[in-house]
Design an enzyme around this catalytic site. Structure first.
Site, mmCIF file in Angstrom:
data_model
loop_
_atom_site.group_PDB
_atom_site.id
_atom_site.type_symbol
_atom_site.label_atom_id
_atom_site.label_comp_id
_atom_site.label_asym_id
_atom_site.label_seq_id
_atom_site.Cartn_x
_atom_site.Cartn_y
_atom_site.Cartn_z
ATOM 1 N N ASP A 168 0.873 -1.151 0.000
ATOM 2 C CA ASP A 168 0.000 0.000 0.000
ATOM 3 C C ASP A 168 0.925 1.220 0.000
ATOM 4 O O ASP A 168 2.030 1.153 0.521
ATOM 5 C CB ASP A 168 -0.841 -0.062 1.276
ATOM 6 C CG ASP A 168 -1.394 1.276 1.682
ATOM 7 O OD1 ASP A 168 -2.091 1.873 0.853
ATOM 8 O OD2 ASP A 168 -1.111 1.713 2.814
HETATM 9 P P1 ADP Z 1 -4.421 5.276 -0.339
HETATM 10 O O1 ADP Z 1 -4.771 4.075 -1.152
HETATM 11 O O2 ADP Z 1 -3.227 5.954 -0.924
HETATM 12 O O3 ADP Z 1 -4.236 4.963 1.113
HETATM 13 P P2 ADP Z 1 -7.210 6.319 -0.309
HETATM 14 O O4 ADP Z 1 -7.802 5.171 -1.044
HETATM 15 O O5 ADP Z 1 -7.585 6.477 1.106
HETATM 16 O O6 ADP Z 1 -5.621 6.373 -0.488
HETATM 17 O O7 ADP Z 1 -7.602 7.673 -1.072
HETATM 18 C C1 ADP Z 1 -7.362 7.845 -2.441
HETATM 19 C C2 ADP Z 1 -7.483 9.276 -2.869
HETATM 20 O O8 ADP Z 1 -8.793 9.759 -2.605
HETATM 21 C C3 ADP Z 1 -6.558 10.216 -2.133
HETATM 22 O O9 ADP Z 1 -5.309 10.277 -2.748
HETATM 23 C C4 ADP Z 1 -7.294 11.525 -2.260
HETATM 24 O O10 ADP Z 1 -7.027 12.120 -3.502
HETATM 25 C C5 ADP Z 1 -8.747 11.122 -2.228
HETATM 26 N N1 ADP Z 1 -9.354 11.290 -0.899
HETATM 27 C C6 ADP Z 1 -9.832 10.310 -0.102
HETATM 28 N N2 ADP Z 1 -10.338 10.804 1.046
HETATM 29 C C7 ADP Z 1 -10.158 12.145 0.993
HETATM 30 C C8 ADP Z 1 -10.456 13.244 1.888
HETATM 31 N N3 ADP Z 1 -11.023 13.062 3.074
HETATM 32 N N4 ADP Z 1 -10.103 14.465 1.494
HETATM 33 C C9 ADP Z 1 -9.516 14.671 0.302
HETATM 34 N N5 ADP Z 1 -9.215 13.710 -0.571
HETATM 35 C C10 ADP Z 1 -9.533 12.457 -0.247
HETATM 36 MG MG MG Z 2 -2.603 3.237 3.750
#
Ligand code: ADP
Ligand code: MG
Length: 678
Positions: A356
């Site tokens: 991840d």
């Molecule tokens: P990762 O797989 O990198 O842990 P997530 O799946 O949680 O990331 O989120 C993916 C994308 O969705 C983030 O990079 C962001 O662009 C957007 N995102 C998710 N939650 C939020 C939030 N609360 N505020 C702003 N952007 C968000």
């Molecule tokens: Mg993570």
């Protein structure tokens, strides 16, 4: 321990089976009294067997086999060498199972019957010695758990408010969630909680392995077992003692012993049939040739007993659990918790690793670096709206934006109509206007073509930063379809630093034999590629929604073979569960990840992954070597008996010597340390 689970106690070999009824609950790992007794008495009995056996041999030489001295000495050797084996064998027999303990006792009796009590004693001596060796492996695992348990204070100072001058000492079991406890400088924190008042550096290394103390301020989470350093902290308890991170870690290690490795489980079933088969074959071999007039009765019986000794699968049965336990013990001492023997084996098969991104490869603490206003709205207004929306979110990005707003002393307005889409972003109304914040995905229904936005977006993403977009949503007035109008308001750029050890870890993994390293992320493609390049990762799956991560894992497995997923977040849980091996990062990571994973890394140190995979590969190799060695020995000796008249003493030595040898080979895993060639 559940009454039907303690197959694992098989690992403590023979004698332990007799002690099964008083096996202990997972929450209490102190060896049961019977086990304690055994730990001291078993080696003593082994020593006693050796002495009596040698005495018997001397008496036999000097005054003959039937002399009283000889008989007494061998009697003692049989009694002490066979005591635990007999108990265990009988216990299995009561469950209608035949096992190697019984086989060994029968073989020893058979040896005495054909006038070879020395060989019988030698058999019992070596057999109990190999059991003691195995016990040793179990003890080492146990002592790793004991060390963890020592971290758990059993009392805490309860206060009624933060200025309470008269704290009272309570047992941790009596303290409920929501209680305030006082932690003085130098104290070990007794329960998981949240700092209510006070500032202090807290050493979390016992649990997370992070060696630097972490600064704690009101609102921060603290973990039981960590040490408060310089300040006085008042903590609101957030978890019961039995639920604390430390308690769960302990339970996991304990359960690791119950979850047997696959080879081990197979051997348990195999043992019964095989042992039964050996007994039947011995009876046939001990009667038929004589009845058919092939050989004399003496020769027939002698060969049959020799066959019984040679064909017993002791080396197989004893060395496997010893190896697996040694690997688990090695892991536990290096901050790697295998939740079961089966995972040691499985990890040894892994060909690819999926990481991840956020929080695993990166530190997971993004910081706002830039605010790019797009409409005629000023910068601080963009941040004000963003912060208002993020009040409802728990995402690390939300924390970063709120922190940035606070830093600039922006007053955060109220927000209503909150809604969030996992992996995309959140929305809400501020002063009657609907806004959305999130990944560029939310621009999908954006009608305006905005070149300024796209140029800025590309620039931010190429520099390995994450861009989130704030948009305003209004109802269109002139469109008949009544489609909402999406108007970009601004871009917020965030940088999440890549972990220092990420690059080193990737090459460590490659040298541990894992060729394919993949990154999974919900972040956009360009940011993902830029970060992957920094870490030396060549395959990237970006813009994944949480449910897509699972699909991505399937794809990776199909392409490269068994895959391990390394993650820390709630959104990683499905992928952790789906992957052949799920690895949760850091005991301070999310609970869901820790519960779902098969292996938990207590530290945030990614490099432990190198150790983990090198260790499990070595364990598999050891298992294979031991199994082949044991089987080759059996085959060679059985052939030897019926071709070159292999004598009983040689069969005993070959067979039991082999058992001791493979057990020792398994125990070497306790000390195994991958050499880092970098
Ligand atoms: P990762 O797989 O990198 O842990 P997530 O799946 O949680 O990331 O989120 C993916 C994308 O969705 C983030 O990079 C962001 O662009 C957007 N995102 C998710 N939650 C939020 C939030 N609360 N505020 C702003 N952007 C968000
Ligand atoms: Mg993570």
């Amino acid at each position: 321990m559940k009454p039907d689970a303690p197959q694992s106690e098989r690992t403590t070999a023979a004698a332990n089976k007799a002690a099964r009824p008083d096996a202990h609950a997972p929450s209490d790992l102190a060896p049961p009294p019977a086990a304690k007794f055994r730990v001291i008495s078993e080696p003593l009995l082994v020593g006693c067997t050796l002495v009596a056996m040698v005495a018997g041999a001397i008496f036999e030489r000097t005054s003959g086999l039937s002399a009283p001295g000889t008989l007494v000495a061998y009697g003692i050797a049989y009694g002490s060498g066979g005591y635990f084996g007999l108990r265990a064998g009988l216990a299995s027999l009561r469950e209608h199972k035949v096992d190697i303990d019984l086989l060994m006792i029968l073989a020893a009796i058979g040896a005495a019957a054909i006038g070879a009590p020395f060989e019988g004693s030698l058999l019992l001596f070596l057999f109990s010695l190999s059991n003691v060796l195995q016990e040793h492996a179990l003890d080492r695992t146990r002592s790793a758990i004991e060390a963890l348990k020592k971290l758990k204070p059993d009392q805490a100072l309860v206060v009624t408010n933060k200025d309470d001058a008269h704290p009272t000492l309570h047992r941790v079991e009596e303290i409920e969630v929501g209680t305030l406890i006082l932690v003085r400088p130098g104290d070990r924190i007794a329960l998981d909680g949240e700092v209510t008042s006070g500032f202090s550096g807290v050493d979390q290394s016992p649990i997370t392995g992070e060696s630097l103390p972490v600064e704690k301020k009101p609102g921060d989470e603290v973990l039981a077992g960590s040490i408060n350093q310089n300040g006085r902290l008042i903590i609101t308890v957030t978890r019961d003692v039995s639920e604390s991170t430390l308690a769960r870690v302990i339970t996991m290690v304990e359960e690791a012993r119950i979850n047997q490795a696959r080879t081990e489980r197979f051997l348990n079933t195999f043992e019964q049939y095989y042992a039964g088969g050996v007994i039947i074959a011995t009876i046939l071999l001990g009667t038929l040739p004589a009845l058919a007039g092939f050989w004399e009765w003496g020769v027939t019986l002698y060969r049959a007993i020799t066959f019984m000794v040679a064909a017993s699968p002791c080396a197989l049965i004893i060395s496997t659990p010893a190896s697996i336990l040694s690997a688990i013990g090695n892991g536990a001492r290096n901050g790697i918790l295998f939740k079961g023997g089966v995972h040691v084996e499985q990890a040894g098969l892994v060909r690819a690793i999926a990481f991840d991104k956020t929080g695993t490869l990166t530190e997971g603490k993004p910081q706002v670096t830039e605010i790019i206003p797009l409409a005629s709205i000023p910068e601080h207004e963009v941040l004000r709206i963003a912060a208002a929306l993020e009040q409802g979110s728990e995402h690390v990005i939300a924390n970063a934006i709120l922190a940035a707003a606070r830093e600039r002393s922006i007053e955060i307005p109220a927000m209503t109509d909150f809604d969030s889409t996992s992996g995309v972003g959140v929305q809400g109304s501020v002063a009657g206007v609907l806004y959305r914040i999130g990944s560029p995905r939310i621009l999908a229904d954006c009608t305006t073509d905005n070149s300024q936005l796209h140029t800025a977006l590309e620039r931010v993403e190429r520099s390995a930063q994450t861009a989130v977009i704030v948009v305003q949503i209004t109802n269109s007035r002139n469109s008949a379809a009544n489609e909402p109008v999406v108007r970009p308001v601004g871009i917020i750029a965030l940088r999440d630093r890549i972990r220092e050890d990420a690059k080193e870890t990737v090459s460590l993994l490659q040298s541990a034999g894992i060729r394919h390293v993949v990154m999974l992320t919900g972040d956009n493609e360009r940011t993902a590629q830029a970060i992957a390049a920094e870490a030396g990762i060549d395959h990237v799956f970006a813009e994944l929604l949480p449910e897509d991560k699972l699909e991505a894992i399937r794809q990776v497995e199909e392409q490269f073979g068994p895959t391990a997923m390394v993650g820390d977040g709630v959104n990683d849980a499905p992928a952790l569960a789906a992957a052949r091996i799920g690895i949760a990062m850091g005991a301070a990571g999310t609970d869901v990840a820790m519960e779902t994973a098969d292996i938990v890394l207590l530290t945030d140190d990614l490099r432990k992954l190198g150790h983990l995979f090198a260790l499990s590969r070595r364990t598999r190799k050891t298992l294979v070597v031991n199994l082949s060695l044991a089987m080759a020995l059996i085959a060679m000796m059985v052939i030897g008996i019926y071709t070159v008249d292999l004598p009983l003493p040689l069969a005993v030595l070959g067979h039991e010597g082999g058992t001791v040898l493979v057990s020792l080979n398994g125990l070497r895993l306790l000390r195994y340390r991958p050499h880092v060639t970098m």
